[in-house]
Structure formats: C-alpha cells, structure tokens
Design an enzyme around this catalytic site. Sequence first.
Site, PDB file in Angstrom:
ATOM      1  N   HIS A 112       0.834  -1.196   0.000  1.00  0.00           N
ATOM      2  CA  HIS A 112       0.000   0.000   0.000  1.00  0.00           C
ATOM      3  C   HIS A 112       0.880   1.261   0.000  1.00  0.00           C
ATOM      4  O   HIS A 112       0.665   2.187  -0.790  1.00  0.00           O
ATOM      5  CB  HIS A 112      -0.921  -0.010   1.221  1.00  0.00           C
ATOM      6  CG  HIS A 112      -1.721   1.248   1.400  1.00  0.00           C
ATOM      7  ND1 HIS A 112      -2.756   1.596   0.570  1.00  0.00           N
ATOM      8  CD2 HIS A 112      -1.621   2.250   2.308  1.00  0.00           C
ATOM      9  CE1 HIS A 112      -3.268   2.757   0.966  1.00  0.00           C
ATOM     10  NE2 HIS A 112      -2.603   3.174   2.018  1.00  0.00           N
TER      11      HIS A 112
ATOM     12  N   ASP B 272     -11.357   2.725   7.174  1.00  0.00           N
ATOM     13  CA  ASP B 272     -10.840   4.071   7.434  1.00  0.00           C
ATOM     14  C   ASP B 272     -11.102   4.946   6.204  1.00  0.00           C
ATOM     15  O   ASP B 272     -10.241   5.139   5.359  1.00  0.00           O
ATOM     16  CB  ASP B 272      -9.340   3.972   7.723  1.00  0.00           C
ATOM     17  CG  ASP B 272      -8.767   5.294   8.202  1.00  0.00           C
ATOM     18  OD1 ASP B 272      -9.524   6.083   8.795  1.00  0.00           O
ATOM     19  OD2 ASP B 272      -7.573   5.533   7.991  1.00  0.00           O
TER      20      ASP B 272
END
Lengths: 437, 437
Positions: free
Chosen positions: A144, A243
């Site tokens: 990521h 999130d």
Amino acid sequence: MALNETHDLSLTSWVTSANDSATDFPIQNLPVASFRVAGSEQSFRGGVAIGDQIVDLQQLAEKSIFVGLAQDALLACSQEDLNDFMAMGSQAWSALRLALSKALRSDAPEQDIIASCLVAQTDAEFKLPCTIGDYTDFYTSIYHATSVGKLFRPDNPLLPNYKWVPIGYHGRSSSIDVSGQAFHRPCGQTKAPDATEPSFGPCKRLDYELELGIYLGAGNALGDAIAIDDADKHVFGFCLFNDWSARDMQAWEYQPLGPFLAKNFASTVSPWIVSNEALEPYRVAWSRDENDPQPMAYLESEKNRSEGAIDIQLEVLLETEKMRSEGEQAVQLSQSSFKHSYWTVAQMVAHHSVNGCNLKPGDFFGSGTQSGPTHEEAGSLLELSKGGKEAISLPNGETRTFLNDGDNVIMRGYCHKEGHARIGFGEVTSLVLPAKQ
Amino acid sequence: MALNETHDLSLTSWVTSANDSATDFPIQNLPVASFRVAGSEQSFRGGVAIGDQIVDLQQLAEKSIFVGLAQDALLACSQEDLNDFMAMGSQAWSALRLALSKALRSDAPEQDIIASCLVAQTDAEFKLPCTIGDYTDFYTSIYHATSVGKLFRPDNPLLPNYKWVPIGYHGRSSSIDVSGQAFHRPCGQTKAPDATEPSFGPCKRLDYELELGIYLGAGNALGDAIAIDDADKHVFGFCLFNDWSARDMQAWEYQPLGPFLAKNFASTVSPWIVSNEALEPYRVAWSRDENDPQPMAYLESEKNRSEGAIDIQLEVLLETEKMRSEGEQAVQLSQSSFKHSYWTVAQMVAHHSVNGCNLKPGDFFGSGTQSGPTHEEAGSLLELSKGGKEAISLPNGETRTFLNDGDNVIMRGYCHKEGHARIGFGEVTSLVLPAKQ
C-alpha cells in the site's frame, strides 16, 4: 500464549448454529461486543457471539453461576463500555473465555441457565464496544505504502524511513462508529493539479481503506515502554476497520503534518472484537527480506520472528444503489491477508510506547490499509483504479474509480485452515450519503 | 458576545488579594480549574480563582445560595471532570460567571458563605480539568511555519496550502498532563543527516513549543459543520500549552504522515481555563495581507474580521538545574502575542468541522507554536537557536541549543491594556528528567 482446550476443533456447542462449518462464530471464537435488543430502551451491555446467538453477559452475571475472575469479568462486561474489562488484563480475558467455552459445550450442565440469556443476533443492535480514548493509524502494508507513494510522489514512492520505522499517526476517535454507520460525503478544500487556486465542495475522490482494528488492553504508565515480548498481553483483540478517506482533500492538505479532514469525517468498525487468544492457531512466522534493514533491537525478538504475524483473510465488497434496487448481491472488489503486513502488532505496540507514550484500555490502532503483493489484492480504490485513471468494471455494467453516493462498502474477515475452527470477524458495512450543502 | 457588568474595571472584591493590580486573577477573570487540597483524600472538584484564593464550587453548590442555571452549573462543576459543565454551553457559563462576580464583589451580602468555601491556591493541587477526548494541534503562526519550514525544507519553507488551509493534525490526548508534569527525555530513532542508517537513543534535540490551548464546549453532531460566526459559542476557554517536541525524532519520522513519537511522550497545560467571555475586552481586528489569498467563504465573516483575533501576551522562561541550586530566578527566553496568529480560533473551529467532523465537550486544540514576526519572538528553541546552530547564552554563563536534563520550562500569559482589568493565565511549568534506559 499457547493453544489450550478452548481451541480444540472437536468442541461443539448446544447452540447448534455454532456447529455449522460456515459460521463466523463457533465455540472456539467467542468474540465480544456491546449490544442491546434493537429498538429497546435497554442499556447496552457486553455480549459474546455463539453461532447466530448472543450471550447477554449482563443477564449472565446476574445468574452468578461463574466464580472468581470469570464472574468479575462478567460484572465488568455488564457495562455499556467494555473499557473496565479491557483494563483487567489477559488473565481475566482468558478466565471468561474458558468459563464460557465450558458452559456452551454440548454437554454443559449450565445449558438451561445460559439459554435464558441468549438473544438472536438478528434482534440486536450494536454500539462502539468501548470509549476509544486515542486512535492511532499505522501504515504497515509496504505494498500500500509503495503504490500510494507512487501516486502522491512519483519520484520518491517509499520514503527512506519506511523500512526502519513502523510509521503511524494520530487519528480522530470522535468520528469512529460501529457497522451500519451512514455518513455524508465530506466537503472541503481540494486543488486540481492544473488549478492555480484550491476550490471548495464535496469530495470527488471518496475511498475506503481495508484495515484491521486493534483494541488495547491494560496499557502502560506514562514513561514506561512496553517490551516487544510483552506486547501481546496488552492487545485485547481485533476487528475489521474501514478508514474512509477523501483522496482529493488528502492530497491538498497532508503536507507537512499529515492527513486531517481527509480522514476524520468517519471511520467504521465491525461490532465484534475477536480476542488475541482466539487467533492463536493462526499465528505464523514473520520475516524480513534479507536485503531489507533488519529491525532495531526494540522491534526484534525470537517470538516475534516465530509467531508475530497472523493470517487473517480480509475482503472488501461493494453494493451500489442499483444493485440494492435490483436485488443483486454485493460484488467483491479485492481480498488480501494481514500476514503480508511489513510490521507485526507487537512491533506496533513496542514502537508506540518506546518513547514512554502511555496506551490506555480501549485505545485503538488501525493497521493501515492491508494491500497484498499483487494489484488485485489492493485495499483501496485509489490503488485499484490506479489513482482514478482506470475505472473498475462491475458485473452489472456499472463502473467505479471512486465511491458514488448510495454505495455501501462491506468488509469481511476470517481465519481458516485444516485442523482448526474457522474464526470469523463478521462484517462492517457503511453507506455513503450525499453531501450536505 | 459583548462587554457586560462582569468586565467593569471598577469592580473590586472582598477577597482583597484580587484587587492587586499585578494579580492574574482579579474579579473580572474568574477562570476555572479542577483542584483539591494538596495531599488530601478529597476528590477533585471545580474551583474558580479569585486573587490568591480558590472558590470550591462543590462546597458552594451544597450551600444552595445560587439559583437556576448558575446553580445547575455549580452542580456540574462539583465533579472532578468539567466535561458536563463544558457541555452546558455559553449561557450556563455566563450565568455562573455573573453569579460569582456578584457574590465576590466588595459589598456582596453572600461574603460569609462564600468565604467558608475558599481554599488558598498555595494549599491546592490540580489535575487536568476534563477528560480530553480528542486533541488537535494547529499550526497557526506563519512565522513559526516559515522558520521551521526553512530548517526542514530549505528550498520550500512555506508549503502552497499554508495560506489557504488552517493546517492542523491530530495529537495524542493520553499524555497531556497538568502543570508540574515531570517527564523522562524520550528515546527513539533518529538519523543524522550524514549517517547511512538511523540509530536509537535518547532525544538530543528536546524542545518546548509555546502554545495557547483551547477547550471546546458543547460541540456538534457528526455531519453538521459549525459556521464561523457560531464558533465562539463552542469555545469554552483558553489555557497555556507546552507541546514538547523531540526535533531529531521528528525530522526522521514525520514524512509522509506527520509527527508521532516526536510529540506524544508529553504535553503540558496550565491548570486554569480562562473563559472566552473574560477575554472579550482583548479581542482585536483580524486582517489578511492584501497580497495573500483571502479566506474561502467558510472561513470568512465580518465578525471574524472585526474581532477575530485576541491579544494575549505569551512568554517562556527557563530555569536550569544550576539556577535552582544557586537560588537564581528563571530567565525569559522570548515573548510573543497570540494576535499574530495567521488564523483565528473561529477559523480553526469552522475548518475542523466543515467536513462534518464532530467536536465534543472537553476536546482540546493547540494553537501551534506562537512565534511573532521577529527572531526574538520565536516560540521554540529550534527557532531561537536556528536549528541548533547558534547557542543561546544565559545570564549565568550557561548556554543552550536544546533542553538539558533538569531544565524547567515555564510559560506565562496575560492580557492587559488601559481601561481594562489584567486577565492572567497563571503559568505552566514542567521538568525534563533524564532518559530511562
């Protein structure tokens, strides 16, 4: 921690739905949540999932059939916030787990009493399981970090500190809510790359982040670091965590002090907290590529090497408004595993406290978006759509680069392997409402 | 808000120490704190400063001499955390202020009753005045942002977003404590500019930051923005705030997600909260240089232009171990004023909530380091020592670039001008202990 009788695959429950091989909540799991009968005037209270039922821990405490630490734990779980139970530490968590495991087994003499404390999960509503004091979001997936870094800083995707520091930052706890959260698309400042000035309006690049959430237990006093091999004793348990991120706002605001309004409008957790103990069978070795820097002493231990990682399968699904109106199933966007994390939970705990920072019962960590090594395992639309450049095609003909109003994002997680019970996390869902203007 | 009878300079108190022109706490101030008799087994409770005394609000509530909203406010202030009082909103805060102002005036008939509720400030100990849910640190001094920016990014000191976005980031609330906090020098990773790898050890560049702290009142529901002209109603009050910083750790860790371990080991507030209402006489016009971008609509209002800034004088002093052992006074390192802030408190509140982020009673904002326009007005050692390159000479022959073990940092603040009472903040002090290793 080690395997014990509560992990035994041969255990079955008199709550027969718990014996279904597809359930998230067999007798080997026993996650905790804060719940009440939906629409009732009840106060919320602790509950433990078993099959498709919930054991009401407040009712059970009143029966006084448990003794010692297990009964003390039940009393702590009778409150609407589980912070006091979290503060009791791992001995108390284990004592309650063992007592419940025994009382829920097929041959348990307590069956009638416990049966009177059951509530069907379909009849329940949930709240945040505790008061979250401080929330820290980590950034533990190198896949990521690299692919997002490429989009924000093409020349410099992975910063030099990444392989040394378990990067984290403080998030906003007030806007964390439980699965079912519906939130308005946030408004804010953004600046298009070719614009001379920023403009104000609804976010155009709304995204999810597929994360694992971690609740802290007893914690440490200000000034005292937690050693890496003591970290697990401070970890109460795990949930799924979305999130939410406003990528266009993030790109404009994040320098030099990090994300702020791009993140703090909403974050959503799954209701059930799966204990560290329930995940014991799914611990796996953690290693560091030999060409990478090896961890500093405070982030290094034999135990962390041999069992620091956890193989938790994670997946994210999308249900659009069109799918809902046409009765179609949600579609999977990606799947990944927490085992790919560059840093372990023990390393997060040791790092967070090495400067003396105090962690408190009910504090919350996000793992950071758990993207796996391949493009298909990306944990955000930012990555799947390559920064919005390539739309994703959905089976019903719709496309997405980022989220539309009416989109419902669903995350699921589970552990499964031969010889052990499936340990599921349930799911977290959350709906994007149009911007308020 | 407007001036009212509580601001009248001619008011005097039967607590005669409040009539001294040098006191921080005249009858026109009336700040609130959470206190108890030092060393006692009492629970903490709300208190209001008057001269060198404290009115014990729990004792006063029991006397039942106030009525209506003022008595309700007293009952809320009888708790150890003032969150409930903060949640009551500005009408209740004003009602209590007015009732106390009347009862403390020289001719007040309640004198005997209130006198029985007084505790000398020298006999008291303090705690954090509330449970701080979330803490946000802003970055509102353009002078600080520019000079720090020069040190971290010589080519690019002030980022393009600074003049558009009231930059802020989430901080750690668990490690905030009240004046008197003594903390160990933090350990962590740092990397010297010429080193190939980071190393681990005690911070070598420990610094203070001279900030104003802001406590939030009633707050907003998730999804609802607070309009700039409503912001003041949500501001409970102000204190002094020392946001300790480990500069060498910060330089290594802060990209891409902002400061983390460099900040969360300790932060210290002064015990007294000065109300927004007490500061009313010190509001001044706020303006934006005509060559700078003007604020976006959600950050702009006539009221903010005419009275958005507050002229609060701030100063920082250092007392070294040598000074203490030789009985010398602390020396002033710098002074500044909050009036230089590039963004007002109302703009901070409006910005923080414009995306729907919910603010709660007891939430806390740091203003960011309040450096003034000249080098001598810098609010941190990083700036005063030009990144550690130029040592500061102290009158006793000692020098400092950053803080030594045993250093006690003292911050003070006050407002004063002709025709109005001096409104003081008291002080915040905090001591650097050696690293724990």
